[in-house]
Design a protein around this motif. Structure first.
Motif, short mmCIF file in Angstrom:
data_model
loop_
_atom_site.label_atom_id
_atom_site.label_comp_id
_atom_site.label_asym_id
_atom_site.label_seq_id
_atom_site.Cartn_x
_atom_site.Cartn_y
_atom_site.Cartn_z
N LYS A 1 0.84 -1.20 0.00
CA LYS A 1 0.00 0.00 0.00
C LYS A 1 0.88 1.25 0.00
O LYS A 1 1.53 1.55 0.99
CB LYS A 1 -0.89 0.03 1.23
N PRO A 2 0.86 1.99 -1.11
CA PRO A 2 1.61 3.25 -1.09
C PRO A 2 0.85 4.29 -0.26
O PRO A 2 -0.38 4.24 -0.15
CB PRO A 2 1.68 3.65 -2.56
N ALA A 3 1.57 5.22 0.30
CA ALA A 3 0.94 6.27 1.10
C ALA A 3 0.13 7.18 0.19
O ALA A 3 0.57 7.54 -0.90
CB ALA A 3 2.00 7.07 1.84
N THR A 4 -1.07 7.53 0.62
CA THR A 4 -1.92 8.42 -0.16
C THR A 4 -1.49 9.86 0.09
O THR A 4 -1.41 10.27 1.26
CB THR A 4 -3.39 8.26 0.25
N PRO A 5 -1.22 10.62 -0.98
CA PRO A 5 -0.81 12.02 -0.75
C PRO A 5 -1.98 12.85 -0.22
O PRO A 5 -3.14 12.53 -0.46
CB PRO A 5 -0.37 12.49 -2.13
N LEU A 6 -1.65 13.90 0.52
CA LEU A 6 -2.68 14.79 1.07
C LEU A 6 -3.29 15.64 -0.06
O LEU A 6 -2.59 16.03 -1.00
CB LEU A 6 -2.08 15.72 2.12
N SER A 7 -4.55 15.92 0.09
CA SER A 7 -5.18 16.83 -0.88
C SER A 7 -4.68 18.24 -0.58
O SER A 7 -4.08 18.50 0.47
CB SER A 7 -6.70 16.76 -0.76
N GLU A 8 -4.98 19.17 -1.48
CA GLU A 8 -4.53 20.56 -1.28
C GLU A 8 -5.15 21.16 -0.03
O GLU A 8 -4.50 21.88 0.72
CB GLU A 8 -4.87 21.40 -2.51
N GLN A 9 -6.42 20.82 0.24
CA GLN A 9 -7.10 21.34 1.42
C GLN A 9 -6.47 20.78 2.71
O GLN A 9 -6.24 21.50 3.67
CB GLN A 9 -8.58 20.99 1.38
N GLU A 10 -6.18 19.47 2.70
CA GLU A 10 -5.57 18.84 3.87
C GLU A 10 -4.18 19.40 4.12
O GLU A 10 -3.77 19.64 5.27
CB GLU A 10 -5.51 17.32 3.69
N ASP A 11 -3.42 19.63 3.03
CA ASP A 11 -2.06 20.16 3.14
C ASP A 11 -2.10 21.57 3.73
O ASP A 11 -1.31 21.91 4.61
CB ASP A 11 -1.39 20.14 1.77
N ALA A 12 -3.04 22.39 3.27
CA ALA A 12 -3.15 23.76 3.77
C ALA A 12 -3.55 23.76 5.24
O ALA A 12 -3.03 24.53 6.04
CB ALA A 12 -4.17 24.55 2.93
N LYS A 13 -4.47 22.88 5.61
CA LYS A 13 -4.92 22.80 7.00
C LYS A 13 -3.78 22.35 7.92
O LYS A 13 -3.59 22.88 9.02
CB LYS A 13 -6.09 21.83 7.10
N LEU A 14 -2.98 21.39 7.45
CA LEU A 14 -1.84 20.91 8.23
C LEU A 14 -0.82 22.02 8.43
O LEU A 14 -0.31 22.21 9.53
CB LEU A 14 -1.20 19.70 7.54
N ARG A 15 -0.52 22.74 7.36
CA ARG A 15 0.45 23.84 7.48
C ARG A 15 -0.05 24.90 8.46
O ARG A 15 0.73 25.44 9.25
CB ARG A 15 0.72 24.46 6.11
N ALA A 16 -1.34 25.20 8.41
CA ALA A 16 -1.91 26.20 9.32
C ALA A 16 -1.80 25.72 10.77
O ALA A 16 -1.49 26.49 11.66
CB ALA A 16 -3.37 26.48 8.95
N LEU A 17 -2.06 24.44 10.99
CA LEU A 17 -1.95 23.90 12.34
C LEU A 17 -0.51 23.95 12.85
O LEU A 17 -0.25 24.23 14.01
CB LEU A 17 -2.48 22.47 12.39
N LEU A 18 0.44 23.65 11.96
CA LEU A 18 1.84 23.67 12.36
C LEU A 18 2.33 25.06 12.66
O LEU A 18 3.11 25.28 13.61
CB LEU A 18 2.72 23.00 11.29
N VAL A 19 1.88 26.04 11.92
CA VAL A 19 2.30 27.43 12.15
C VAL A 19 1.67 27.97 13.43
O VAL A 19 2.30 28.67 14.21
CB VAL A 19 1.90 28.31 10.94
#
Length: 151
Positions: free
Chosen positions: A125-143
């Motif tokens: 099972k390859p890792a599923t890449p994050l969608s653009e929305q998930e990626d933006a939400k993750l970056r916001a949480l990290l900042v």
């Protein structure tokens, strides 16, 4: 000091003085035989080490058979005829003990096979890449995380 006492203690035997034979050679033979016989109550101790009453009876029986003139093999054969190979701490490799001897290797092989199968399933099972929305939400949480703020 404690270590010295521990080393001097030696193994504890359950053989009672009343059981011991007067002839040291016969007693040595009885001890040798008893070391290889399983206590049917404890199941993980020899009759020489067990304090169970059945182990006591078996120790006495071994000594009686030796006094009667039986060889070591005759004593063991007599006990095996009454209790089966289970009484031997090291049972012989025969058809009726095959499962006893082979089962550890079967369990080991099954465990290794299960480990290989589970490892391969994880690689398929390859890792599923994050969608653009998930990626933006993750970056916001990290900042915005409290650990990044400087006091």
């Amino acid at each position: 000091m404690t270590t010295l006492l521990f080393l001097l203690a030696g193994p504890a035997f359950a053989v009672e003085p009343s059981e011991m034979l007067k002839d040291p050679k016969l007693e040595a033979r009885a001890r040798k035989i008893s070391e290889g016989l399983r206590c049917l109550v404890c199941q993980n101790e020899s009759i020489d080490d067990s304090g169970a009453s059945l182990a006591h009876d078996l120790r006495v029986l071994v000594r009686e058979r030796l006094k009667a003139g039986d060889t070591d093999k005759q004593v063991k054969d007599y006990l095996v005829s009454r209790y089966g190979n289970f009484i031997l701490l090291k049972p012989p490799f025969e058809w009726d003990t095959l499962l006893l001897w082979v089962s550890p290797f079967v369990v080991l092989a099954l465990g290794a096979g299960a480990a290989l199968v589970s490892r391969r399933k994880g690689e398929d099972k390859p890792a599923t890449p994050l969608s653009e929305q998930e990626d933006a939400k993750l970056r916001a949480l990290l900042v915005d995380s409290p650990g990044d703020q400087k006091a």
